[in-house]
Design a protein around this motif. Sequence first.
Motif, PDB file in Angstrom:
ATOM      1  N   ASP A 321       0.829  -1.208   0.000  1.00  0.00           N
ATOM      2  CA  ASP A 321       0.000   0.000   0.000  1.00  0.00           C
ATOM      3  C   ASP A 321       0.864   1.259   0.000  1.00  0.00           C
ATOM      4  OD1 ASP A 321      -2.346  -1.488   0.012  1.00  0.00           O
ATOM      5  OD2 ASP A 321      -2.534  -1.457   2.201  1.00  0.00           O
ATOM      6  N   LEU A 322       1.947   1.225   0.782  1.00  0.00           N
ATOM      7  CA  LEU A 322       2.868   2.366   0.835  1.00  0.00           C
ATOM      8  C   LEU A 322       3.473   2.620  -0.544  1.00  0.00           C
ATOM      9  CD1 LEU A 322       5.576   3.029   3.510  1.00  0.00           C
ATOM     10  CD2 LEU A 322       6.209   2.955   1.122  1.00  0.00           C
ATOM     11  N   HIS A 325       0.969   4.262  -2.972  1.00  0.00           N
ATOM     12  CA  HIS A 325       0.798   5.681  -2.672  1.00  0.00           C
ATOM     13  C   HIS A 325       2.026   6.478  -3.101  1.00  0.00           C
ATOM     14  CE1 HIS A 325      -0.327   9.303  -0.436  1.00  0.00           C
ATOM     15  NE2 HIS A 325       0.896   9.311   0.057  1.00  0.00           N
ATOM     16  N   TRP A 326       3.209   5.945  -2.840  1.00  0.00           N
ATOM     17  CA  TRP A 326       4.473   6.613  -3.186  1.00  0.00           C
ATOM     18  C   TRP A 326       4.603   6.773  -4.697  1.00  0.00           C
ATOM     19  CZ3 TRP A 326       9.555   3.667  -3.881  1.00  0.00           C
ATOM     20  CH2 TRP A 326      10.663   4.543  -3.961  1.00  0.00           C
ATOM     21  N   LEU A 452      11.596   8.186  -0.050  1.00  0.00           N
ATOM     22  CA  LEU A 452      10.603   8.474   0.979  1.00  0.00           C
ATOM     23  C   LEU A 452      11.253   9.069   2.219  1.00  0.00           C
ATOM     24  CD1 LEU A 452       8.252   5.357   1.041  1.00  0.00           C
ATOM     25  CD2 LEU A 452       7.501   7.726   0.877  1.00  0.00           C
ATOM     26  N   GLU A 456       7.102  10.046   6.773  1.00  0.00           N
ATOM     27  CA  GLU A 456       6.023   9.728   5.841  1.00  0.00           C
ATOM     28  C   GLU A 456       5.818   8.222   5.745  1.00  0.00           C
ATOM     29  OE1 GLU A 456       4.990  10.350   1.063  1.00  0.00           O
ATOM     30  OE2 GLU A 456       6.848  11.161   1.938  1.00  0.00           O
ATOM     31  N   ALA A 457       6.925   7.473   5.679  1.00  0.00           N
ATOM     32  CA  ALA A 457       6.828   6.020   5.572  1.00  0.00           C
ATOM     33  C   ALA A 457       6.207   5.408   6.822  1.00  0.00           C
ATOM     34  CB  ALA A 457       8.217   5.428   5.327  1.00  0.00           C
ATOM     35  N   ALA A 460       2.505   6.041   6.898  1.00  0.00           N
ATOM     36  CA  ALA A 460       1.797   5.188   5.950  1.00  0.00           C
ATOM     37  C   ALA A 460       1.700   3.751   6.467  1.00  0.00           C
ATOM     38  CB  ALA A 460       2.499   5.227   4.594  1.00  0.00           C
ATOM     39  N   ASP A 463      -0.931   3.731   9.233  1.00  0.00           N
ATOM     40  CA  ASP A 463      -2.298   3.819   8.721  1.00  0.00           C
ATOM     41  C   ASP A 463      -2.715   2.547   7.990  1.00  0.00           C
ATOM     42  OD1 ASP A 463      -2.412   6.377   9.716  1.00  0.00           O
ATOM     43  OD2 ASP A 463      -2.008   7.359   7.792  1.00  0.00           O
ATOM     44  N   GLY A 464      -1.796   2.013   7.171  1.00  0.00           N
ATOM     45  CA  GLY A 464      -2.148   0.851   6.364  1.00  0.00           C
ATOM     46  C   GLY A 464      -2.029  -0.477   7.083  1.00  0.00           C
TER      47      GLY A 464
END
Length: 473
Positions: A321-322, A325-326, A452, A456-457, A460, A463-464
């Motif tokens: 997922d990361l 998005h990236w 990244l 931020e990583a 993510a 959240d994911g």
Amino acid sequence: MGPVRKVRPGLTAAGAGMAGDRVVAAGSTARILVGATARALRGSDCADLGHAGPVSRFAGTPEPVRRAAAIRSAGRIALTAGQAAEVDAERVARWFVDQYPRRRYPGVLLGSPHGGVAHLAVALGMPWLPAGFEMIAHWPQGAVDRPRAALDHGAALAGRVLAGNPDLHVRQVHCPASRGALAGATVALTGRWRALSAAYRSFLTDRLAPGAPVLVLRDTRTWPVVDAADGHSFQLGCPASGLNPVDFHPDSHALRQVLRSAGGDSAHWEPPEISAPPAAAEHGVESGFDRSVRDWTSRHGHPLHQILVPTPEALSAATADLYRHWLRAAGKTGDRLVVECGRLLDPWQVLRAGLVPYWCENATRRSVEQVEWWLAGSESFTSIDVLPEPPGVRSPALAGLPQWLAVAGFGRRRRALDRTSARGYPVTSVPTRRATEVLRAQPYDLPNPAPLATGEALAALRDGGSHHGLLIC
């Protein structure tokens, strides 16, 4: 058994121990992941990584012939009892760190092996260093169906290793389900550092940018363990087998199938008594290693983050997922997926082609079911390539090719299952470079996204992965 290398008597781990590439088991997860990550950080792929085992040439031959070929191959590279005394964990640590380009890094990942961590490290521009390493040693007159005898032989080997490496804990794993007949010819030992090695400390001091974060990944799975002696523990079966601890009970139907396939007899199966509660499985991180990292980061002013992984698929899904998005933030589609398995991965080719990676720990039904569930709940992909690593053994826990084909079937336009990996599945073997060969055929999607940022990583992943039980702290 095949011939083994001669060793000079009198060498000990405190003196001139063996080189790291001789000690660390060929094909072991930590070895493959360090090699793949280091190559990606140098801007190269895994075309030179790994070699096919002899069983790949015996796909159509009877089971006993394949078992004999695998045992002969293992015998050529397994450590002898004398060589076990020459293991030098410090040289192993230096061998790991020396594979990385000599430059300053924006951070470092340490801890348990996981294919997702290699992709995460490459996205962050960071190296990954394992908290332990696997070794394979000879077991003359061994038997796959004699776990008590395996414990006795392993204890002697572990004692030799520990005599020169007091900062190690040695976890022995006897698992016919994941190792097949090799579990009766060799002993699998995982050396886990109880503290940061000198080589790791030097690497952190010399190669990290000021204030760069340190991330520790911990596999939190547990398994019943026998504390055999100070510094040595014994584990019957393992999470990666796709079976549960109860499946290694003498009355288990699954065990009977496993032993029959490996040339053993369940009537001989007498496991050692386990009285202690379950402990961290073989890829766990020693508490002393954790403390040592915490002390170092506190003294040197580097932030520390922990990534606690309850199951491999939790990190695999969050990393995929990361990446999606990236890639999309960089103007790419993020709609092309590669499902990797075991040693079949190539972080550099994934990045070069702008792919989303999902890593399966192995070819068990449990691993493949998890990627199916993740795909069912995700936005669809236009293209899916699937690389099923044949484990080289038969087990009731393994996924069949139809299940792997079902994973590819989630692709809207392209649905590809690698034929070379599928040929002779599950009893053959293919090298890591097979993933490189497949991924090189993918079109280029350059330029690469900007690296990244750690914050931020981690956000993510939090959240994911939270609904999968992934914990970031």
